[in-house]
Write an enzyme that holds these catalytic residues in place. Structure first.
Site, mmCIF file in Angstrom:
data_model
loop_
_atom_site.group_PDB
_atom_site.id
_atom_site.type_symbol
_atom_site.label_atom_id
_atom_site.label_comp_id
_atom_site.label_asym_id
_atom_site.label_seq_id
_atom_site.Cartn_x
_atom_site.Cartn_y
_atom_site.Cartn_z
ATOM 1 N N GLY A 112 0.795 -1.221 0.000
ATOM 2 C CA GLY A 112 0.000 0.000 0.000
ATOM 3 C C GLY A 112 0.827 1.270 0.000
ATOM 4 O O GLY A 112 2.057 1.253 0.138
ATOM 5 N N HIS A 113 0.128 2.379 -0.135
ATOM 6 C CA HIS A 113 0.754 3.703 -0.206
ATOM 7 C C HIS A 113 1.376 4.118 1.132
ATOM 8 O O HIS A 113 0.970 3.673 2.202
ATOM 9 C CB HIS A 113 -0.286 4.752 -0.623
ATOM 10 C CG HIS A 113 -1.444 4.840 0.329
ATOM 11 N ND1 HIS A 113 -1.439 5.653 1.446
ATOM 12 C CD2 HIS A 113 -2.642 4.203 0.336
ATOM 13 C CE1 HIS A 113 -2.585 5.523 2.098
ATOM 14 N NE2 HIS A 113 -3.336 4.645 1.433
#
Length: 205
Positions: free
Chosen positions: A138-139
């Site tokens: 994920g970011h």
């Protein structure tokens, strides 16, 4: 005149080393000329997938012409990597063409990004990290050096993972969590809270 392939040696002679050869060839950038062994000297002089197996102390002659990558799935690969660095090897990063890495993210030296991996924006992958098949990162996530992310792992946004940690196949890590250094997350685990350094967690949750 076509682009010349970069010559590469793979540290390791196990099954994962054979997979890394396949990943490297898929990039169209590398010519793997040898595998390197530092544990079982009896393997030296033999062949693996039609490439010679060379003892670590006998490869100084090709340092100036080759890069290296370490294909030990264990997080204990640090010792092998440091041994190769001490004799002068530089490391490259293998990124499979079927992976997707945000232009806002960083993958550091010596890491291996396998097929089908997706790395979201503003994420940092450390040195000599392995992210195996289909891993989702994920970011705004930070993954420490020498960490292994097994196939099918799903790590949410804003997660911090310490160095030398092993995340087992199919594990899920929820957002905004910290997993400490040198820890183990078992296969299929669901991580819902922070994990301390040097512990093993399993199960759901």
């Amino acid at each position: 005149m076509g682009n010349e392939l970069e010559k590469l040696v793979i540290l390791g002679t196990g099954l994962f080393a054979q997979e890394v050869l396949d990943l490297a060839e898929d990039t169209g950038k590398y010519e793997v000329t040898a595998f390197v062994e530092n544990w079982d000297k009896n393997k030296a002089g033999k062949a693996l997938l039609d490439r010679p197996i060379v003892w670590i102390e006998d490869i100084s002659s090709i340092i100036s012409t080759h890069k290296a990558v370490c294909a030990l799935g264990s997080t204990h690969r640090r010792g092998f990597i440091e041994q190769a660095k001490e004799i002068g090897f530089e490391f490259t990063t293998i990124i499979h063409p079927s992976s997707r890495i945000s232009s806002q993210s960083i993958v550091k030296e010596g890491s291996i990004i396998s097929a089908g991996v997706d790395i979201s924006a503003h994420t940092t992958i450390g040195n000599h990290v392995i992210i195996n098949r289909g891993g989702l990162i994920g970011h705004h996530t930070k993954i420490g050096d020498y960490t292994t992310i097994s196939p099918g792992v799903n790590i949410a946004g804003s997660v911090t993972i310490g160095e030398g940690t092993f995340i087992g196949i199919g594990a899920i890590v929820l957002d905004h969590l910290r997993i400490g250094a040198h820890s183990v997350v078992g296969a299929g685990a669901l991580v819902t809270r922070d994990v301390s350094d040097r512990v093993q967690v399993i199960g759901i949750p």
